[in-house]
Design an enzyme around this catalytic site. Structure first.
Site, PDB file in Angstrom:
ATOM      1  CB  SER A  74      -0.984   0.010   1.174  1.00  0.00           C
ATOM      2  OG  SER A  74      -1.786   1.221   1.213  1.00  0.00           O
ATOM      3  CE1 TYR A  99      -4.423  -2.824   4.434  1.00  0.00           C
ATOM      4  CE2 TYR A  99      -3.467  -0.408   3.774  1.00  0.00           C
ATOM      5  CZ  TYR A  99      -4.345  -1.388   3.819  1.00  0.00           C
ATOM      6  OH  TYR A  99      -4.548  -1.999   2.253  1.00  0.00           O
TER       7      TYR A  99
END
Length: 247
Positions: free
Chosen positions: A142, A155
């Site tokens: 990401s 995350y």
């Protein structure tokens, strides 16, 4: 044995929705046969099968918890039984939970780490054992790794682990002509990204890129198709930031 040019087999996890579905459909359009790994939604997986077949390709759906080694091995078994082998693995299954570090529920953190870190390890392990020479593996990182976004600590940490595994595995597969890369999307209009965000928050993320929009699952699928295709085969051990210029 390597696949012939007209018969490549791709295995995609998280294939029943979002980016995983877009990847499956794009690779089907490129001529791949598909093993479609999905979590719970059999109906959505069957919709992807229909879409793949409508593109003139073949697909087999397989329910598989990516954190379960036996289930992932069975997913690879199904691909080999249906199509003769695996040339491309795209691991798109993921979980995203957001909270400031001081308030993060540790049980939820553990669930996210199991999916994003252990799941990537388990899928990559089978890929390392089974992908045919000349193939490609793509994991999902990401672009939040390179940004300072409150609430994204857990995350981002899970996706940093994905990149570390990706870089090392590329070197461990020396001599087999297999590439291993990570795609690091920016904000992308998927259910997982949009869930719980206000219109103002969505607008903030859309305007963060100089292209002034959210990415689409198709944008990311196009990047994956490049990496796993012949034009991208010299790219190896990298994380591709597919984010419209987000810094």
């Amino acid at each position: 044995m390597p696949a012939t040019d007209d018969h490549r087999v791709a295995l995609v996890t998280g294939a029943s929705r979002g980016i995983g579905r877009a990847v499956a459909e794009r690779l089907a359009a490129d001529g791949c046969s598909l093993a479609l790994g999905y979590g719970q939604d059999a109906g959505a997986a069957e919709e992807v099968v229909a879409a793949v077949e409508g593109l003139g390709s073949r697909a087999v759906p397989v329910q598989a918890d990516v954190t379960d080694p036996a289930a992932v091995a069975a997913l690879f078994d199904a691909a080999e039984e249906a199509f003769g082998g695996v040339d491309v693995v795209v691991h798109a299954a993921a979980r995203m939970s957001l909270s400031p570090l001081a308030e993060f529920d540790l049980e939820e953190l553990e669930r996210m780490l199991r999916t994003n870190v252990l799941g990537t390890f388990v899928v990559s392990q089978q890929a390392a054992r089974r992908v045919r020479c000349g193939g490609a593996v793509v994991n999902f990182s990401s672009s939040v790794i390179g940004r300072v976004l409150p609430g994204y600590t857990g995350y981002a940490a899970s996706k940093a682990a994905v990149e570390a595994m990706t870089f090392v595995l590329a070197h461990e597969l020396r001599g087999r002509d297999i590439t291993v890369n990570a795609i690091a999307p920016g904000p992308t209009a998927t259910d997982m990204f949009l869930e719980g965000k206000s219109p103002e928050q969505v607008e903030f993320f859309a305007n963060a890129s100089p292209l002034e929009r959210l990415g689409t699952p198709e944008d990311i699928a196009n990047a994956v198709a490049f990496l796993v295709g012949p034009s991208g085969h010299w790219i190896n051990g990298q994380a591709l930031r597919a984010n419209g210029g987000l810094n």
